[in-house]
Write a protein that holds these residues in place. Structure first.
Motif, PDB file in Angstrom:
ATOM      1  N   CYS A  60       5.837   6.233   7.739  1.00 54.18           N
ATOM      2  CA  CYS A  60       7.237   6.649   7.531  1.00 54.18           C
ATOM      3  C   CYS A  60       8.185   5.645   8.189  1.00 54.18           C
ATOM      4  N   ALA A  61       7.839   5.228   9.403  1.00 50.99           N
ATOM      5  CA  ALA A  61       8.696   4.287  10.123  1.00 50.99           C
ATOM      6  C   ALA A  61       8.765   2.947   9.403  1.00 50.99           C
ATOM      7  N   LEU A  62       7.632   2.475   8.916  1.00 49.41           N
ATOM      8  CA  LEU A  62       7.609   1.191   8.210  1.00 49.41           C
ATOM      9  C   LEU A  62       8.442   1.246   6.938  1.00 49.41           C
ATOM     10  N   THR A  63       8.293   2.320   6.163  1.00 49.23           N
ATOM     11  CA  THR A  63       9.073   2.463   4.928  1.00 49.23           C
ATOM     12  C   THR A  63      10.567   2.578   5.246  1.00 49.23           C
TER      13      THR A  63
ATOM     14  N   HIS B 267       0.829  -1.206   0.000  1.00 47.65           N
ATOM     15  CA  HIS B 267       0.000   0.000   0.000  1.00 47.65           C
ATOM     16  C   HIS B 267       0.867   1.260   0.000  1.00 47.65           C
ATOM     17  N   LEU B 268       1.926   1.251   0.809  1.00 50.45           N
ATOM     18  CA  LEU B 268       2.774   2.437   0.940  1.00 50.45           C
ATOM     19  C   LEU B 268       3.554   2.742  -0.325  1.00 50.45           C
ATOM     20  N   ALA B 269       3.793   1.729  -1.140  1.00 48.12           N
ATOM     21  CA  ALA B 269       4.540   1.946  -2.383  1.00 48.12           C
ATOM     22  C   ALA B 269       3.816   2.925  -3.302  1.00 48.12           C
ATOM     23  N   ARG B 270       2.511   3.103  -3.063  1.00 46.96           N
ATOM     24  CA  ARG B 270       1.718   3.997  -3.919  1.00 46.96           C
ATOM     25  C   ARG B 270       1.486   5.365  -3.268  1.00 46.96           C
ATOM     26  N   ILE B 271       2.100   5.601  -2.107  1.00 46.79           N
ATOM     27  CA  ILE B 271       1.897   6.857  -1.390  1.00 46.79           C
ATOM     28  C   ILE B 271       3.170   7.687  -1.415  1.00 46.79           C
ATOM     29  N   LYS B 272       3.035   8.988  -1.617  1.00 51.05           N
ATOM     30  CA  LYS B 272       4.193   9.876  -1.552  1.00 51.05           C
ATOM     31  C   LYS B 272       4.584  10.078  -0.085  1.00 51.05           C
ATOM     32  N   PRO B 273       5.890  10.110   0.198  1.00 53.33           N
ATOM     33  CA  PRO B 273       6.327  10.276   1.586  1.00 53.33           C
ATOM     34  C   PRO B 273       5.709  11.469   2.295  1.00 53.33           C
ATOM     35  N   ALA B 274       5.464  12.549   1.564  1.00 55.36           N
ATOM     36  CA  ALA B 274       4.916  13.766   2.180  1.00 55.36           C
ATOM     37  C   ALA B 274       3.522  13.523   2.760  1.00 55.36           C
ATOM     38  N   ASN B 275       2.834  12.483   2.261  1.00 57.54           N
ATOM     39  CA  ASN B 275       1.476  12.211   2.719  1.00 57.54           C
ATOM     40  C   ASN B 275       1.419  11.100   3.771  1.00 57.54           C
TER      41      ASN B 275
ATOM     42  N   ARG C 259      17.576  -3.240   3.316  1.00 54.81           N
ATOM     43  CA  ARG C 259      18.304  -3.403   2.047  1.00 54.81           C
ATOM     44  C   ARG C 259      19.809  -3.232   2.225  1.00 54.81           C
ATOM     45  N   SER C 260      20.196  -2.567   3.322  1.00 51.83           N
ATOM     46  CA  SER C 260      21.606  -2.494   3.746  1.00 51.83           C
ATOM     47  C   SER C 260      22.546  -1.892   2.699  1.00 51.83           C
ATOM     48  N   THR C 261      22.137  -0.792   2.068  1.00 56.95           N
ATOM     49  CA  THR C 261      23.035  -0.054   1.192  1.00 56.95           C
ATOM     50  C   THR C 261      23.148   1.385   1.688  1.00 56.95           C
ATOM     51  N   PHE C 262      24.211   2.055   1.273  1.00 52.41           N
ATOM     52  CA  PHE C 262      24.440   3.433   1.704  1.00 52.41           C
ATOM     53  C   PHE C 262      23.280   4.343   1.290  1.00 52.41           C
ATOM     54  N   ALA C 263      22.849   4.238   0.024  1.00 51.24           N
ATOM     55  CA  ALA C 263      21.779   5.110  -0.478  1.00 51.24           C
ATOM     56  C   ALA C 263      20.460   4.849   0.245  1.00 51.24           C
ATOM     57  N   ASP C 264      20.138   3.557   0.468  1.00 54.49           N
ATOM     58  CA  ASP C 264      18.890   3.221   1.148  1.00 54.49           C
ATOM     59  C   ASP C 264      18.931   3.671   2.608  1.00 54.49           C
ATOM     60  N   ASN C 265      20.118   3.585   3.219  1.00 58.10           N
ATOM     61  CA  ASN C 265      20.247   4.032   4.606  1.00 58.10           C
ATOM     62  C   ASN C 265      20.006   5.531   4.720  1.00 58.10           C
ATOM     63  N   GLU C 266      20.512   6.306   3.750  1.00 57.87           N
ATOM     64  CA  GLU C 266      20.273   7.760   3.754  1.00 57.87           C
ATOM     65  C   GLU C 266      18.785   8.070   3.674  1.00 57.87           C
ATOM     66  N   GLN C 267      18.070   7.358   2.767  1.00 55.74           N
ATOM     67  CA  GLN C 267      16.627   7.574   2.646  1.00 55.74           C
ATOM     68  C   GLN C 267      15.905   7.151   3.926  1.00 55.74           C
ATOM     69  N   ALA C 268      16.362   6.049   4.502  1.00 54.76           N
ATOM     70  CA  ALA C 268      15.742   5.563   5.748  1.00 54.76           C
ATOM     71  C   ALA C 268      15.898   6.587   6.860  1.00 54.76           C
ATOM     72  N   GLN C 269      17.073   7.195   6.955  1.00 53.05           N
ATOM     73  CA  GLN C 269      17.290   8.223   7.978  1.00 53.05           C
ATOM     74  C   GLN C 269      16.323   9.385   7.799  1.00 53.05           C
TER      75      GLN C 269
END
Length: 576
Positions: free
Chosen positions: A322-325, A308-316, A332-342
């Motif tokens: 936000c925590a689940l995403t 469900h969240l894959a279809r929602i913009k983070p701003a909404n 996924r344990s990559t540098f780029a994904d960690n930045e987005q997670a933060q």
């Protein structure tokens, strides 16, 4: 401590153990954080000195508010509760103790405080009135034992503090809601009715341990026992997004239990499973099936939420979303994904500062960056991790995930004793949570008990057949530590992608098995993934408590040619 004698008479060992836990987790850290000094302790109380009235009150408020939350699911007659009195006055220091009227008055007003409350003198109330946002109620003048003059007292209300506002906000997090309908007895055997009801109640109890779910109460769900139900109508009436329904059927000496998870919005079946067991011990079967369902269901709910969240913009997104995403990106344990997670977990905390789960996961996500060196200032990041965990613990120290993450972070800081304490707390809070159970196996491996670790990791895999792939890596490392090289290699082969760490362990396995060709092949992959790989720097990233385990891995890597290649390169450079 209120009711100390009564509690000690009823359960001396249990009372002392729980009191010790409260001190370790809450009271002593709160005193230290607010710059207090414990002067002395008695069986049921303590005398504490602060240099600032504000610090003393902040400490008292934190202790009483957090004790309210700790006692929320404890029977009233077993609750450990405190009274606190605070006075401002001159004191006399002598032989590491303090004396004087100031101490005597504090002792007397503590006895007049409500259970779970705080009583202060006029001097204290005047000092904090303009500095702390706290409700102050005038109790008038009171005559105190052995004090010649009346003393004006005030009650501090816990309901108006910042922390309590955070606690109220925490309740508004939009968690996925789930109702477990009474399982149907399909056996035609009235004696199996107790099994069906017991199974339903046990599943409800275990799911309620998962703080990321909102579980509809038994009283609401059992209204629908033995009734044909319309999924959407039930969900709408109870406010549930997901329904669990199932059946129990006895066939000869076997019992079959089926269970399914339904998305109420579209009546779609998200997950279904069946459990077929011999009726040797019906209570053991009930426990086994309950554990399996409780371990698997939250993961299936989370997967449905992710779609469900894959279809929602983070701003909404709300704080929970936000925590689940952020958690998905973290795994996924990559540098780029960690930045987005933060970024997403920071937004979750900003949206709901009282959301303990988000603070705990912020520490976990920052911890991943800290461990992998994805940060410029490791000391600053570590301070953020500690602060996030302190906040999570203050908001909800009955959340298994909070203690699980505390254990994991302490392992990565090589504080294994502290890690073990929080791991035991996480297990006590939710013994069927697969991530807690697998981490128990991982910790036992670090502590030099890999055979026990293997059993715990395999238990986690049984609890959740849909477990994350990384469970295989934990199992493989435990097998290696137990000198079971073939089993370790076989477990590693379940991973779809391997990094240099896993290839290093496989190389060491083949090194011990004497297979030079296979060992060299995996060392080649290690160097391709990490050109500056060095045995000592690699070993320094691990957390073995026993030096013998470190030597075991070092020797395996040497047998695989790790040091030999380094020495050869050194010799060539020397000849040049």
């Amino acid at each position: 401590m209120a009711g100390y004698s009564r509690l000690m008479e009823a359960d001396e060992a249990g009372t002392l153990a729980r009191l010790k836990t409260h001190r370790i987790e809450l009271i002593d850290p709160a005193i230290a954080k607010n710059k207090g000094r414990i002067v002395k302790t008695t069986g049921d109380g303590m005398l504490v000195e602060f240099h600032s009235v504000t610090d003393a009150v902040k400490c008292a408020m934190e202790i009483q508010q957090r004790m309210q939350r700790r006692n929320s699911d404890v029977p009233k007659d077993r609750r450990i509760e405190f009274r606190i009195g605070i006075n401002l006055g001159d004191i006399i220091f002598e032989d590491d103790d303090i004396f004087g009227d100031g101490v005597n008055i504090a002792s007397r007003i503590e006895q007049l405080a409500e259970v779970g409350g705080i009583c202060v003198t006029a001097a204290v109330a005047a000092q904090i009135a303009d500095h702390l946002e706290v409700f102050i109620e005038d109790l008038g003048e009171k005559t105190l034992k052995n004090i010649s003059r009346p003393v004006r007292l005030f009650r501090l209300g816990l309901e108006r503090s910042d922390s309590s506002q955070d606690f109220d906000a925490k309740r508004t997090v939009s968690k996925p809601s789930i109702v477990v309908l009474p399982f149907n007895n399909m056996s035609g055997d009235p004696d199996q009715e107790f099994f069906a009801d017991g199974l339903t109640e046990d599943i409800l109890t275990e799911l309620s341990r998962r703080h990321e779910l909102f579980v509809i109460s038994r009283n609401s769900s059992f209204v629908y026992k033995n009734r044909a139900v319309n999924v959407r109508e039930v969900a709408e009436k109870l406010g549930a997004q997901y329904l669990v329904e199932g059946s129990v059927r006895k066939i000869g000496e076997r019992v079959r239990v089926t269970v399914q998870l339904i998305d109420a919005a579209n009546d779609a079946h998200i997950w279904a499973d069946k459990y077929d067991r011999r009726l040797d011990d019906i209570f053991a079967i009930q426990d086994e099936i309950t554990a399996a369902i409780a371990a698997t269901l939250p993961g299936r709910v989370e997967a449905a939420q992710r779609d469900h969240l894959a279809r929602i913009k983070p701003a909404n997104m709300a704080a929970y979303e936000c925590a689940l995403t952020a958690k998905v990106l973290h795994h996924r344990s990559t540098f780029a994904d960690n930045e987005q997670a933060q970024s997403l977990i920071d937004r979750a905390v900003a949206l709901d500062p009282g959301y303990a789960h988000a603070h705990a996961w912020r520490a976990c996500i920052l911890g991943q960056a800290w461990v992998n060196g994805w940060c410029e200032d490791k000391d600053a990041v570590w301070s953020e991790i500690v602060a996030a965990l302190d906040r999570a613990l203050a908001l909800d120290d009955n959340d298994a995930d909070v203690h699980r993450i505390l254990a994991a972070v302490n392992v990565n800081n090589n504080a294994l004793t502290t890690a073990q304490y929080h791991q035991e707390r996480a297990l006590a809070l939710n013994p069927n949570y697969d991530l807690v159970v697998v981490q128990q196996g991982e910790l036992l491996t670090w502590l030099g008990r890999p055979e026990e670790g293997i059993e715990w990791i395999r238990k986690a895999m049984r609890l959740n057949p849909h477990h994350p792939e990384r469970f295989w890596s934990h199992l493989a490392k435990a097998h290696f530590a137990a000198h079971q090289y073939g089993e370790a290699i076989e477990a590693f082969m379940h991973l779809s992608v391997m990094d240099y760490v896993q290839h290093s362990f496989i190389a060491a396995c083949y090194g011990w098995l004497g297979d030079e060709i296979a060992a060299a092949a995996h060392m080649k992959k290690v160097r391709a993934l990490l050109p500056d790989f060095g045995v000592e720097s690699f070993l320094a990233t691990l957390h073995y408590a026993q030096q013998s385990d470190v030597e075991h891995l070092r020797e395996g890597l040497v047998k695989a040619g790790a040091e030999a290649r380094h020495q050869a390169a050194h010799d060539i450079a020397t000849r040049k």
